[in-house]
Design a protein around this motif. Structure first.
Motif, PDB file in Angstrom:
ATOM      1  N   LEU A  24      63.487  68.825 114.962  1.00 58.31           N
ATOM      2  CA  LEU A  24      63.987  67.547 115.690  1.00 58.31           C
ATOM      3  C   LEU A  24      62.870  66.753 115.969  1.00 58.31           C
ATOM      4  CD1 LEU A  24      66.987  69.024 117.950  1.00 58.31           C
ATOM      5  CD2 LEU A  24      67.192  67.758 115.605  1.00 58.31           C
ATOM      6  N   VAL A  25      61.862  67.296 116.508  1.00 60.41           N
ATOM      7  CA  VAL A  25      60.548  66.527 116.650  1.00 60.41           C
ATOM      8  C   VAL A  25      59.383  67.115 115.787  1.00 60.41           C
ATOM      9  CG1 VAL A  25      58.921  65.830 118.501  1.00 60.41           C
ATOM     10  CG2 VAL A  25      61.585  66.245 118.939  1.00 60.41           C
ATOM     11  N   SER A  26      58.662  66.085 115.137  1.00 55.32           N
ATOM     12  CA  SER A  26      57.569  66.442 114.487  1.00 55.32           C
ATOM     13  C   SER A  26      56.202  65.998 114.736  1.00 55.32           C
ATOM     14  CB  SER A  26      57.874  66.301 112.892  1.00 55.32           C
ATOM     15  OG  SER A  26      58.299  65.244 112.412  1.00 55.32           O
ATOM     16  N   HIS A  27      56.140  64.681 115.858  1.00 51.12           N
ATOM     17  CA  HIS A  27      55.022  64.532 116.175  1.00 51.12           C
ATOM     18  C   HIS A  27      54.326  64.788 117.216  1.00 51.12           C
ATOM     19  CE1 HIS A  27      57.860  62.657 118.986  1.00 51.12           C
ATOM     20  NE2 HIS A  27      56.863  62.306 119.624  1.00 51.12           N
ATOM     21  N   MET A  28      54.856  66.046 117.534  1.00 50.82           N
ATOM     22  CA  MET A  28      54.309  66.909 118.747  1.00 50.82           C
ATOM     23  C   MET A  28      54.933  68.021 118.656  1.00 50.82           C
ATOM     24  SD  MET A  28      55.930  64.978 122.201  1.00 50.82           S
ATOM     25  CE  MET A  28      55.892  66.202 123.442  1.00 50.82           C
ATOM     26  N   TYR A  29      54.275  69.126 119.325  1.00 48.97           N
ATOM     27  CA  TYR A  29      55.028  70.225 119.319  1.00 48.97           C
ATOM     28  C   TYR A  29      55.923  70.602 120.563  1.00 48.97           C
ATOM     29  CZ  TYR A  29      51.833  71.461 115.396  1.00 48.97           C
ATOM     30  OH  TYR A  29      51.028  71.646 114.604  1.00 48.97           O
ATOM     31  N   THR A  30      57.090  71.057 120.393  1.00 49.06           N
ATOM     32  CA  THR A  30      58.069  71.342 121.480  1.00 49.06           C
ATOM     33  C   THR A  30      58.906  72.592 121.362  1.00 49.06           C
ATOM     34  OG1 THR A  30      59.709  70.137 119.848  1.00 49.06           O
ATOM     35  CG2 THR A  30      58.473  68.839 121.519  1.00 49.06           C
ATOM     36  N   ALA A  31      59.158  73.179 122.534  1.00 40.93           N
ATOM     37  CA  ALA A  31      59.947  74.259 122.478  1.00 40.93           C
ATOM     38  C   ALA A  31      60.822  74.524 123.488  1.00 40.93           C
ATOM     39  CB  ALA A  31      58.793  75.430 122.722  1.00 40.93           C
ATOM     40  N   ASP A  32      61.434  75.796 123.835  1.00 41.37           N
ATOM     41  CA  ASP A  32      62.319  75.992 124.851  1.00 41.37           C
ATOM     42  C   ASP A  32      63.614  74.782 125.236  1.00 41.37           C
ATOM     43  OD1 ASP A  32      60.473  78.135 125.222  1.00 41.37           O
ATOM     44  OD2 ASP A  32      59.316  76.934 126.583  1.00 41.37           O
ATOM     45  N   PRO A  33      64.007  74.236 124.087  1.00 44.93           N
ATOM     46  CA  PRO A  33      65.034  73.054 124.412  1.00 44.93           C
ATOM     47  C   PRO A  33      66.143  73.335 125.299  1.00 44.93           C
ATOM     48  CG  PRO A  33      65.436  74.227 122.289  1.00 44.93           C
ATOM     49  CD  PRO A  33      64.234  74.885 122.842  1.00 44.93           C
ATOM     50  N   SER A  34      66.279  72.629 126.455  1.00 45.66           N
ATOM     51  CA  SER A  34      67.525  72.765 127.409  1.00 45.66           C
ATOM     52  C   SER A  34      68.358  71.444 126.895  1.00 45.66           C
ATOM     53  CB  SER A  34      67.229  72.741 128.782  1.00 45.66           C
ATOM     54  OG  SER A  34      66.560  73.835 128.908  1.00 45.66           O
ATOM     55  N   ALA A  35      69.435  71.610 126.329  1.00 47.36           N
ATOM     56  CA  ALA A  35      69.992  70.391 126.139  1.00 47.36           C
ATOM     57  C   ALA A  35      71.352  70.188 127.021  1.00 47.36           C
ATOM     58  CB  ALA A  35      70.576  70.489 124.507  1.00 47.36           C
ATOM     59  N   ILE A  42      73.441  63.104 124.226  1.00 46.27           N
ATOM     60  CA  ILE A  42      72.335  64.249 124.215  1.00 46.27           C
ATOM     61  C   ILE A  42      71.023  63.968 124.973  1.00 46.27           C
ATOM     62  CG2 ILE A  42      71.647  66.242 122.940  1.00 46.27           C
ATOM     63  CD1 ILE A  42      73.980  65.467 120.854  1.00 46.27           C
ATOM     64  N   TYR A  43      70.579  64.571 125.722  1.00 55.00           N
ATOM     65  CA  TYR A  43      69.518  64.613 126.369  1.00 55.00           C
ATOM     66  C   TYR A  43      68.600  66.337 126.164  1.00 55.00           C
ATOM     67  CZ  TYR A  43      70.344  60.248 128.414  1.00 55.00           C
ATOM     68  OH  TYR A  43      70.903  58.804 128.271  1.00 55.00           O
ATOM     69  N   ILE A  44      67.309  66.031 125.653  1.00 54.36           N
ATOM     70  CA  ILE A  44      66.735  67.493 125.587  1.00 54.36           C
ATOM     71  C   ILE A  44      65.530  67.500 126.433  1.00 54.36           C
ATOM     72  CG2 ILE A  44      65.869  69.067 123.766  1.00 54.36           C
ATOM     73  CD1 ILE A  44      67.259  67.313 121.595  1.00 54.36           C
ATOM     74  N   PHE A  71      63.793  63.965 125.354  1.00 56.45           N
ATOM     75  CA  PHE A  71      64.306  63.429 124.059  1.00 56.45           C
ATOM     76  C   PHE A  71      65.722  63.032 124.404  1.00 56.45           C
ATOM     77  CE2 PHE A  71      60.383  65.808 123.483  1.00 56.45           C
ATOM     78  CZ  PHE A  71      59.876  64.830 122.417  1.00 56.45           C
ATOM     79  N   SER A  72      66.110  62.241 123.460  1.00 59.93           N
ATOM     80  CA  SER A  72      67.591  61.948 123.538  1.00 59.93           C
ATOM     81  C   SER A  72      68.170  61.884 122.039  1.00 59.93           C
ATOM     82  CB  SER A  72      68.187  60.615 124.577  1.00 59.93           C
ATOM     83  OG  SER A  72      67.433  59.534 123.490  1.00 59.93           O
ATOM     84  N   MET A  73      69.345  62.161 121.967  1.00 59.87           N
ATOM     85  CA  MET A  73      70.102  61.901 120.509  1.00 59.87           C
ATOM     86  C   MET A  73      71.264  61.321 120.794  1.00 59.87           C
ATOM     87  SD  MET A  73      69.318  65.756 119.021  1.00 59.87           S
ATOM     88  CE  MET A  73      70.241  65.423 117.544  1.00 59.87           C
ATOM     89  N   ASP A  74      71.931  60.301 120.092  1.00 63.65           N
ATOM     90  CA  ASP A  74      73.007  59.585 120.322  1.00 63.65           C
ATOM     91  C   ASP A  74      74.159  60.394 119.737  1.00 63.65           C
ATOM     92  OD1 ASP A  74      71.974  57.202 121.128  1.00 63.65           O
ATOM     93  OD2 ASP A  74      71.754  56.234 119.289  1.00 63.65           O
ATOM     94  N   ASP A  75      74.024  61.458 118.935  1.00 61.50           N
ATOM     95  CA  ASP A  75      75.006  62.203 118.456  1.00 61.50           C
ATOM     96  C   ASP A  75      74.274  63.551 117.781  1.00 61.50           C
ATOM     97  OD1 ASP A  75      74.945  61.614 115.695  1.00 61.50           O
ATOM     98  OD2 ASP A  75      76.009  60.015 116.175  1.00 61.50           O
ATOM     99  N   VAL A  76      74.900  64.464 117.198  1.00 55.32           N
ATOM    100  CA  VAL A  76      74.343  65.565 116.919  1.00 55.32           C
ATOM    101  C   VAL A  76      73.686  65.255 115.364  1.00 55.32           C
ATOM    102  CG1 VAL A  76      75.464  67.563 117.854  1.00 55.32           C
ATOM    103  CG2 VAL A  76      76.385  66.387 115.549  1.00 55.32           C
ATOM    104  N   ASN A  77      73.883  63.963 114.730  1.00 53.86           N
ATOM    105  CA  ASN A  77      73.253  63.675 113.410  1.00 53.86           C
ATOM    106  C   ASN A  77      72.274  62.455 113.442  1.00 53.86           C
ATOM    107  OD1 ASN A  77      74.982  65.437 111.610  1.00 53.86           O
ATOM    108  ND2 ASN A  77      76.580  64.243 112.082  1.00 53.86           N
ATOM    109  N   SER A  78      71.943  62.276 114.646  1.00 56.82           N
ATOM    110  CA  SER A  78      70.986  61.215 114.744  1.00 56.82           C
ATOM    111  C   SER A  78      69.827  61.486 115.219  1.00 56.82           C
ATOM    112  CB  SER A  78      71.448  59.997 115.794  1.00 56.82           C
ATOM    113  OG  SER A  78      71.694  60.440 117.115  1.00 56.82           O
ATOM    114  N   GLU A  79      68.637  60.942 115.150  1.00 57.07           N
ATOM    115  CA  GLU A  79      67.211  61.251 115.468  1.00 57.07           C
ATOM    116  C   GLU A  79      66.966  61.426 116.755  1.00 57.07           C
ATOM    117  OE1 GLU A  79      63.757  58.982 114.035  1.00 57.07           O
ATOM    118  OE2 GLU A  79      64.711  59.056 112.148  1.00 57.07           O
ATOM    119  N   ALA A  80      65.958  62.497 117.017  1.00 56.63           N
ATOM    120  CA  ALA A  80      65.697  62.707 118.593  1.00 56.63           C
ATOM    121  C   ALA A  80      64.677  61.694 119.006  1.00 56.63           C
ATOM    122  CB  ALA A  80      65.148  64.246 118.589  1.00 56.63           C
ATOM    123  N   VAL A  81      65.011  60.803 119.900  1.00 53.13           N
ATOM    124  CA  VAL A  81      64.138  59.819 120.375  1.00 53.13           C
ATOM    125  C   VAL A  81      63.017  60.213 121.624  1.00 53.13           C
ATOM    126  CG1 VAL A  81      64.064  57.629 121.496  1.00 53.13           C
ATOM    127  CG2 VAL A  81      65.715  57.995 119.852  1.00 53.13           C
TER     128      VAL A  81
END
Ligand code: FUB
Length: 343
Positions: A24-35, A42-44, A71-81
């Motif tokens: 969902l994110v590729s410009h930095m490394y991320t782990a342990d997502p609490s959504a 959606i907030y991660i 990070f946030s997503m408007d819905d499950v198919n949109s990009e993580a901001v």
């Protein structure tokens, strides 16, 4: 027959290619997502993995994270901001290093970020930071939560009550708190564990105080039981709690899910109360690429999703990337096992 069922489940899950194997994110490394879904979005809240100069060891010191991004997503198919840095280690007076897996909660118009970090004595504690926005910046409390220890806080809201679950063994130090005091009998993270035939170390739970900043009651142990009512034992590495507690509610039942650590499963157990006891049921997510497995489960528009991580982008166990896929409760309340390994 069991194998046929497993293969069937894998094939069904592969149909959700939209979600599988896509960082969902590729410009930095991320782990342990609490959504979470807050106000329809959606907030991660993940860990922010970084390359560290600290040498790899069995206690995970090389997981040497220094800040959090939301990070946030408007819905499950949109990009993580990426909403930028939400909290920095330098701003947390009591913390020395290792900002590990966080979680967040909303109460009223305030947002609370819960996180573990090692204090200046290298003992893991839990901290809270507060913001008016789900994306921060978050202002940390000057001290850790009173009486807190170990790692991986996860907050579950049940009506007007909020419960915090936490704990992680080995590098997460939970096994050193068996007497209620920090007691370390050796230098290895494997010291201080119970014998294999003894009950496994329990994760912990407490209701949060009204202001969300402290435990609102004496913490209790969370029992994870076998179907015959006996506790899962410390030697049962396929099923015993290791870290990454998460709770969700489905059809009035409470689902306690967690990582089994060195056997790499996300397993779950079901109970009738947020305090448990929980009866072991099975595996939600089979092992993924990388050593750790850490997840969260959230309902979005009537469907259930599991957020998790693997190491597809780096191939390094401490440089992870978050992902998500759909999760399904079967008619009998059990959860279909997901196989999301990168092939
Ligand atoms: O990200 C650091 C630690 O790795 C987490 O706190 C654990 O749950 C494991 O994912």
């Amino acid at each position: 027959k069991q194998q046929d069922n497993q293969e069937e489940q894998v094939v069904e899950n592969e149909e959700n290619v939209k979600f599988l194997n896509k960082p969902l994110v590729s410009h930095m490394y991320t782990a342990d997502p609490s959504a979470h879904v807050f106000d329809g979005k959606i907030y991660i809240y993940p860990s922010h993995d970084v390359q560290s100069v600290v040498e790899e060891d069995d206690s995970g010191a090389h997981f040497n994270m220094r800040d959090y991004h939301v990070f946030s997503m408007d819905d499950v198919n949109s990009e993580a901001v990426d909403h930028g840095k939400a909290l920095d280690l330098d701003d947390i007076k009591w913390a020395k290093r290792q900002l590990w897996a966080p979680d967040a909660a909303k109460k009223g118009n305030k947002y609370y970020l819960y996180f573990p970090a090692k204090d200046h004595d290298d003992i893991f504690r839990l901290g809270v930071a507060v913001s008016d926005s789900p994306t921060g910046p978050f202002t940390p409390q000057p001290e850790p939560m009173k009486g807190s220890y170990s790692i991986d806080p996860a907050v579950f809201q049940d009506g007007n009550e909020y419960y915090i679950y936490w704990g992680g063994i080995w590098g997460g130090q939970l096994q050193k708190w068996r007497t209620g005091e920090y007691l370390s009998t050796g230098s290895s993270p494997y010291d201080d564990e119970p014998e294999d035939d003894q009950p496994a170390i329990s994760p912990m739970v407490a209701k949060l105080s009204g202001d969300m900043l402290e435990f609102g009651e004496k913490p209790r142990k969370v029992s994870i039981l076998d179907k015959d009512g006996s506790p899962i034992t410390a030697g049962d590495h396929d099923r015993r709690f290791f870290e990454a507690a998460w709770v969700h509610k489905y059809n009035d039942k409470y689902y306690f899910s967690y990582s089994t650590g060195d056997t790499h499963n996300i397993a779950y157990a079901i109970g009738d109360s947020p305090y448990g006891p929980f009866t072991y049921e099975g595996v939600i997510l089979n092992p993924v690429q990388g050593w750790t497995n850490h997840h969260s489960i959230v309902e979005v528009d009537g469907k259930w999703y599991i957020f998790y991580h693997d190491t597809e982008l780096s191939g390094e166990t401490y440089l992870r990337n978050i992902k998500m896929t759909e999760m399904e409760h079967k008619a009998d309340g059990t959860i279909k096992t997901i196989d999301a390994i990168v092939k």
